[in-house]
Design a protein around this motif. Structure first.
Motif, PDB file in Angstrom:
ATOM      1  N   VAL A 251       3.137   7.029   6.965  1.00  0.00           N
ATOM      2  CA  VAL A 251       3.366   6.022   5.936  1.00  0.00           C
ATOM      3  C   VAL A 251       4.758   6.221   5.347  1.00  0.00           C
ATOM      4  CG1 VAL A 251       0.912   5.982   5.357  1.00  0.00           C
ATOM      5  CG2 VAL A 251       2.461   7.437   4.040  1.00  0.00           C
ATOM      6  N   ALA A 258       3.390   7.603  -5.469  1.00  0.00           N
ATOM      7  CA  ALA A 258       2.309   8.141  -4.633  1.00  0.00           C
ATOM      8  C   ALA A 258       2.242   9.665  -4.721  1.00  0.00           C
ATOM      9  CB  ALA A 258       2.477   7.679  -3.181  1.00  0.00           C
ATOM     10  N   LEU A 261      -0.855  11.185  -3.149  1.00  0.00           N
ATOM     11  CA  LEU A 261      -0.843  11.137  -1.687  1.00  0.00           C
ATOM     12  C   LEU A 261       0.029  12.243  -1.112  1.00  0.00           C
ATOM     13  CD1 LEU A 261      -1.947   9.282   0.577  1.00  0.00           C
ATOM     14  CD2 LEU A 261       0.283   8.128   0.546  1.00  0.00           C
ATOM     15  N   LEU A 292      -4.746   4.301   0.325  1.00  0.00           N
ATOM     16  CA  LEU A 292      -3.421   3.717   0.545  1.00  0.00           C
ATOM     17  C   LEU A 292      -3.303   2.354  -0.122  1.00  0.00           C
ATOM     18  CD1 LEU A 292      -2.899   4.684   4.307  1.00  0.00           C
ATOM     19  CD2 LEU A 292      -1.876   5.765   2.286  1.00  0.00           C
ATOM     20  N   TYR A 295      -2.297   2.193  -3.809  1.00  0.00           N
ATOM     21  CA  TYR A 295      -0.901   2.380  -4.202  1.00  0.00           C
ATOM     22  C   TYR A 295      -0.102   1.070  -4.144  1.00  0.00           C
ATOM     23  CZ  TYR A 295      -1.680   7.397  -4.119  1.00  0.00           C
ATOM     24  OH  TYR A 295      -2.157   8.654  -4.385  1.00  0.00           O
ATOM     25  N   VAL A 299       3.484   1.931  -1.117  1.00  0.00           N
ATOM     26  CA  VAL A 299       3.223   2.608   0.156  1.00  0.00           C
ATOM     27  C   VAL A 299       3.125   1.579   1.271  1.00  0.00           C
ATOM     28  CG1 VAL A 299       1.520   3.942   1.456  1.00  0.00           C
ATOM     29  CG2 VAL A 299       2.096   4.598  -0.899  1.00  0.00           C
ATOM     30  N   VAL A 301       2.226   1.341   5.485  1.00  0.00           N
ATOM     31  CA  VAL A 301       1.731   2.056   6.663  1.00  0.00           C
ATOM     32  C   VAL A 301       2.626   1.732   7.852  1.00  0.00           C
ATOM     33  CG1 VAL A 301      -0.205   2.394   8.234  1.00  0.00           C
ATOM     34  CG2 VAL A 301      -0.645   1.999   5.798  1.00  0.00           C
ATOM     35  N   VAL A 311      -5.395  -1.629   5.737  1.00  0.00           N
ATOM     36  CA  VAL A 311      -4.845  -1.664   4.379  1.00  0.00           C
ATOM     37  C   VAL A 311      -4.488  -3.093   3.993  1.00  0.00           C
ATOM     38  CG1 VAL A 311      -2.940  -0.885   2.925  1.00  0.00           C
ATOM     39  CG2 VAL A 311      -4.022   0.709   4.523  1.00  0.00           C
TER      40      VAL A 311
END
Length: 325
Positions: A251, A258, A261, A292, A295, A299, A301, A311
């Motif tokens: 990511v 984040a 994360l 994910l 966020y 964020v 992916v 997501v």
């Protein structure tokens, strides 16, 4: 367990331990403090009977060997006594750290609305002469997600051996489905609570994460309706169900965002646009997709495509909910 009830149970145990003969309920009512006074009314009789039945069940639940029988052929009703040899525990010696750990466990269960079970265990330990230090400090504090609404009804059904019905939403399903289960027990594993039981519709053992139970589970049928497998190991069952192939996820996160994360991610350096590239490993891809998505735009992916689509689907669903509101 309320202090008044705990005191009454202790009085009942002491009274029944002090006799070798069976003591009738009527006699118990007159000698054990805490029971309703006998004022001769039917209402008082019914109140005593209900209270005494609950107390007998409570004592047997916490392991007190309450016996029922008659001392002689002339007795007209059953009486009760406690077999001292079966009740007395062998000598127990705890180190200071062990006593503090027991106290820590008691505080944990109290936070999970299991004060009754914890209090029962405490009564038994103190009756055996074990000093349990609940005030001694440790470097850790118990933490249990008391906000898990399904915990208490699931625990009660497993304890009473009653069938349980609830709605359950798998991460790959849009809506919840009704499940009927004989609950064997609950266990915490890797920070989450799980219910393990026999799925009556699928006729097989199943594991359910409590956070995915929707609504309020409902118990039905009589208590003691089933027995879990004799060699049941709840943690092993959950571990077996959760053991999946590890997946690698890449990511991009905006600098300074984040934070949660990043705690379980491996930094891969900066991307061309200045974002931070992070490597994540998971055996629970749908749970990671939920995280994910939380966020939002911070964020992105990068890979694999399947995670990216998962997501995006969650964010699209959230956006549609906002439009309908």
């Amino acid at each position: 367990m309320a202090a008044k009830r705990a005191e009454r149970l202790v009085n009942l145990v002491i009274a029944l331990l002090g006799t070798r003969q069976y003591v009738s309920a009527a006699k118990i009512r007159t000698i054990v403090p805490g029971y309703e006074p006998d004022d001769g009314t039917d209402r008082a009789d019914e109140a005593f009977k209900r209270m005494f039945e609950r107390d007998k069940a409570e004592l047997r639940e916490i392991g007190v060997p309450l016996e029922t029988g008659r001392t002689s052929a002339f007795d007209t009703e059953d009486g009760y006594r406690i077999a001292r040899a079966d009740y007395e525990l062998p000598e127990i010696t705890l180190t200071g750290e062990e006593a503090a750990a027991v106290g820590l466990a008691l505080r944990l269960w109290q936070s999970a609305q299991l004060a009754g079970a914890a209090q029962g265990a405490l009564v038994k330990l103190r009756a055996a002469g074990v000093a349990v230090d609940q005030s001694r400090g440790l470097s850790i504090q118990p933490r249990l997600d008391a906000g898990e609404p399904a915990f208490e009804p699931c625990y009660a059904a497993a304890r009473d051996r009653r069938a349980l019905t609830f709605d359950y939403r798998r991460p790959d399903e849009q809506s919840a489905t009704r499940r009927r289960v004989q609950p064997w027990g609950l266990v915490a594993w890797h920070g989450r609570w799980y219910l393990v039981g026999h799925d009556l519709d699928r006729q097989a053992a199943r594991v359910f994460r409590l956070s995915r139970v929707t609504g309020t589970p409902r118990a039905s049928g009589p208590a003691g309706a089933f027995e879990p497998p004799a060699d049941l190991d709840l943690a092993s069952v959950v571990a077996g169900s959760e053991r999946r192939e590890e997946q690698l996820v890449i990511v991009r996160a905006r600098p300074g965002t984040a934070i949660g994360l990043r705690r379980h991610a491996t930094p891969l350096g900066a991307a061309d646009d200045g974002d931070d590239r992070l490597e994540l490993r998971t055996t629970e891809p749908w749970a990671l997709a939920d995280e994910l998505a939380a966020y939002g735009p911070d964020v992105l992916v990068e890979a694999p495509q399947r995670m990216r689509e998962a997501v995006v689907a969650r964010l699209s669903e959230l956006a549609s909910l906002g439009e309908r509101a």
